[in-house]
Scaffold this motif. Structure first.
Motif, mmCIF file in Angstrom:
data_model
loop_
_atom_site.group_PDB
_atom_site.id
_atom_site.type_symbol
_atom_site.label_atom_id
_atom_site.label_comp_id
_atom_site.label_asym_id
_atom_site.label_seq_id
_atom_site.Cartn_x
_atom_site.Cartn_y
_atom_site.Cartn_z
ATOM 1 N N PRO A 44 38.084 47.515 44.793
ATOM 2 C CA PRO A 44 37.661 46.166 44.421
ATOM 3 C C PRO A 44 37.514 45.195 45.592
ATOM 4 O O PRO A 44 37.225 44.029 45.370
ATOM 5 C CB PRO A 44 38.815 45.710 43.535
ATOM 6 C CG PRO A 44 40.020 46.315 44.208
ATOM 7 C CD PRO A 44 39.562 47.655 44.737
ATOM 8 N N GLU A 45 37.730 45.649 46.827
ATOM 9 C CA GLU A 45 37.767 44.725 47.962
ATOM 10 C C GLU A 45 36.491 43.890 48.095
ATOM 11 O O GLU A 45 36.546 42.684 48.366
ATOM 12 C CB GLU A 45 38.026 45.499 49.263
ATOM 13 C CG GLU A 45 39.424 46.097 49.361
ATOM 14 C CD GLU A 45 39.517 47.457 48.712
ATOM 15 O OE1 GLU A 45 40.563 48.120 48.907
ATOM 16 O OE2 GLU A 45 38.559 47.870 48.004
ATOM 17 N N THR B 289 38.923 37.838 48.380
ATOM 18 C CA THR B 289 39.540 37.731 49.717
ATOM 19 C C THR B 289 38.528 37.333 50.798
ATOM 20 O O THR B 289 38.892 37.144 51.944
ATOM 21 C CB THR B 289 40.153 39.076 50.128
ATOM 22 O OG1 THR B 289 39.142 40.103 50.083
ATOM 23 C CG2 THR B 289 41.296 39.454 49.196
ATOM 24 N N THR C 299 39.948 49.008 35.514
ATOM 25 C CA THR C 299 40.405 47.933 34.631
ATOM 26 C C THR C 299 39.390 47.830 33.496
ATOM 27 O O THR C 299 38.182 47.797 33.730
ATOM 28 C CB THR C 299 40.480 46.595 35.387
ATOM 29 O OG1 THR C 299 41.517 46.679 36.368
ATOM 30 C CG2 THR C 299 40.781 45.441 34.444
ATOM 31 N N LEU D 288 41.709 35.703 39.126
ATOM 32 C CA LEU D 288 41.744 36.307 40.449
ATOM 33 C C LEU D 288 40.839 35.562 41.433
ATOM 34 O O LEU D 288 40.695 35.981 42.585
ATOM 35 C CB LEU D 288 41.314 37.780 40.373
ATOM 36 C CG LEU D 288 42.236 38.704 39.561
ATOM 37 C CD1 LEU D 288 41.615 40.094 39.422
ATOM 38 C CD2 LEU D 288 43.615 38.806 40.210
ATOM 39 N N GLU E 67 43.198 49.389 38.888
ATOM 40 C CA GLU E 67 42.990 49.137 40.320
ATOM 41 C C GLU E 67 41.623 48.566 40.689
ATOM 42 O O GLU E 67 41.396 48.237 41.850
ATOM 43 C CB GLU E 67 43.181 50.457 41.091
ATOM 44 C CG GLU E 67 44.552 51.069 40.923
ATOM 45 C CD GLU E 67 44.634 52.484 41.462
ATOM 46 O OE1 GLU E 67 45.769 52.950 41.696
ATOM 47 O OE2 GLU E 67 43.574 53.117 41.659
ATOM 48 N N CYS F 148 40.106 45.790 40.138
ATOM 49 C CA CYS F 148 39.961 44.344 40.312
ATOM 50 C C CYS F 148 41.027 43.834 41.290
ATOM 51 O O CYS F 148 42.152 44.329 41.297
ATOM 52 C CB CYS F 148 40.120 43.590 38.990
ATOM 53 S SG CYS F 148 38.853 43.967 37.765
ATOM 54 N N CYS F 149 40.641 42.845 42.097
ATOM 55 C CA CYS F 149 41.603 42.203 42.971
ATOM 56 C C CYS F 149 41.164 40.762 43.209
ATOM 57 O O CYS F 149 40.079 40.346 42.815
ATOM 58 C CB CYS F 149 41.755 42.948 44.297
ATOM 59 S SG CYS F 149 40.325 42.828 45.392
ATOM 60 N N LYS F 150 42.016 39.999 43.865
ATOM 61 C CA LYS F 150 41.695 38.614 44.180
ATOM 62 C C LYS F 150 40.560 38.545 45.175
ATOM 63 O O LYS F 150 40.347 39.452 45.991
ATOM 64 C CB LYS F 150 42.919 37.905 44.747
ATOM 65 C CG LYS F 150 44.026 37.665 43.747
ATOM 66 C CD LYS F 150 45.171 36.883 44.367
ATOM 67 C CE LYS F 150 46.256 36.597 43.334
ATOM 68 N NZ LYS F 150 47.395 35.818 43.906
ATOM 69 N N SER G 78 34.794 43.484 42.441
ATOM 70 C CA SER G 78 35.688 43.909 41.358
ATOM 71 C C SER G 78 34.847 44.268 40.141
ATOM 72 O O SER G 78 33.743 43.748 39.947
ATOM 73 C CB SER G 78 36.664 42.783 40.994
ATOM 74 O OG SER G 78 37.593 42.553 42.032
#
Length: 339
Positions: free
Chosen positions: A265-266, A334, A287, A173, A328, A330-332, A269
């Motif tokens: 996660p914004e 950004t 996660t 990610l 939910e 974890c995210c890339k 994460s």
């Protein structure tokens, strides 16, 4: 999947109480017995008995007395329901096989292991404790521990592989600066570095990104997850993701992050460990690495019966696989790294 309403009705408390207990809300005034009952019902509603053939059940011995000794304090089940799930798995399997299960803790003076057919040892142990127990009972299986003595069966998970799964997921990610919050295994008067921390450090060294300032170690509880996360946030360390040594710590960490006005996660994460049933009720859902704790307990009981019935003398080490459960939290990446 069990709902908060299902759990509340079983325990006879409000949905709000269930939610706050499952999220380790320290401000909630409720007895330890109610907390334990909520965690137990949560596990039991999700618990699925292993499929056993009629032949296996009928051939199981009757009236065998087996001991289950927990090497941790009773309160630990409230700090980390991982052991609670394991205990329920053992109890369920023992009931299926018509086995009398005698439960106790290692410091219980009334727990006599000498008169039992065998012993399941749940939790970390030191060499002296293994030697002491082996003088009292020759049939032992260790769960979630790696005793140096090779005479006894062991049921464990490959924590190094589990950590690698979580780290690879975060790396995919775009996360490169990843923090770690964890604890230590208490062995009598001493302690040792947790295998998850060792695996985390090895992975970070491998990619050239290890920073001791990104590692915080305390106790395996939501309270310490909260405290350690606050310590990280107050430091000058830069990171965009955190790996927690268990889900309870992850829950505390999420609360600390959110209280700072940051988002999961914004902004950060987070990945947990164990996939306790609480993880699915979090906001955002967690996660985590799923450890099949109920199955570990069932497997240990099968190994012990094999020892007792078949007089097997060669020890076995059974490694139970783990699974990354993506939800939910974890995210890339950004934005620029948090500083």
């Amino acid at each position: 999947m069990a709902t908060l309403k299902d759990i509340a009705e079983k325990v006879n408390v409000s949905i709000s109480t269930v939610s706050r207990v499952l999220n380790f809300d320290q401000t909630l005034s409720v007895s330890d017995e109610t907390r334990r009952r909520i965690f137990e019902i949560t596990e039991e509603l999700e618990y699925k008995k292993s499929t056993k053939s009629e032949k296996q059940i009928k051939s199981s011995p009757k009236k065998i007395e087996i001991g289950m000794i927990m090497t941790f304090a009773k309160s630990e089940e409230l700090n980390d329901p991982y052991y609670l799930a394991m205990r329920l798995g053992i109890e369920g399997a023992a009931q299926e096989k018509s086995i009398q299960l005698i439960k106790g803790h290692k410091d219980d003076p009334n727990f006599n292991v000498r008169d039992l057919a065998g012993l399941l040892v749940v939790g970390p142990v030191c060499e002296d404790e293994v030697e002491q127990m082996s003088r009292l009972n020759a049939n032992m299986v260790f769960i979630d521990s790696l005793p140096v003595d090779h005479r006894f069966d062991v049921v464990m998970v490959d924590l190094a592989d589990a950590v690698e799964q979580s780290m690879n997921h975060l790396h995919s990610l775009g996360h490169t600066q990843i923090a770690f919050i964890g604890g230590k295994d208490e062995l009598g008067v001493s302690s040792k570095v947790d295998r998850r921390e060792v695996a985390y450090e090895a992975w970070m060294h491998k990619v050239g990104g290890y920073d001791s300032g990104l590692v915080q170690v305390g106790e395996f509880s939501a309270e310490d997850g909260y405290r350690l996360m606050n310590d990280l946030l107050a430091s000058k360390a830069s990171f965009t993701a955190v790996v927690a040594a268990n889900d309870s710590m992850a829950i505390g960490a999420v609360r600390a992050i959110q209280e700072r006005g940051l988002k999961v996660p914004e902004d950060i994460s987070i990945v947990g460990f164990n996939d306790i049933k609480v993880a699915q009720f979090m906001t955002p859902s967690l996660t985590t690495i799923k450890l099949y704790s109920e199955f570990m307990g069932e497997t240990a009981l099968d190994l012990l019966l094999e020892r007792i019935q078949g007089n097997r003398t060669i020890a076995k080490k059974v490694v139970i696989p783990t699974e990354l459960i993506i939800r939910e939290s974890c995210c890339k990446v950004t934005s620029t790294l948090r500083k």
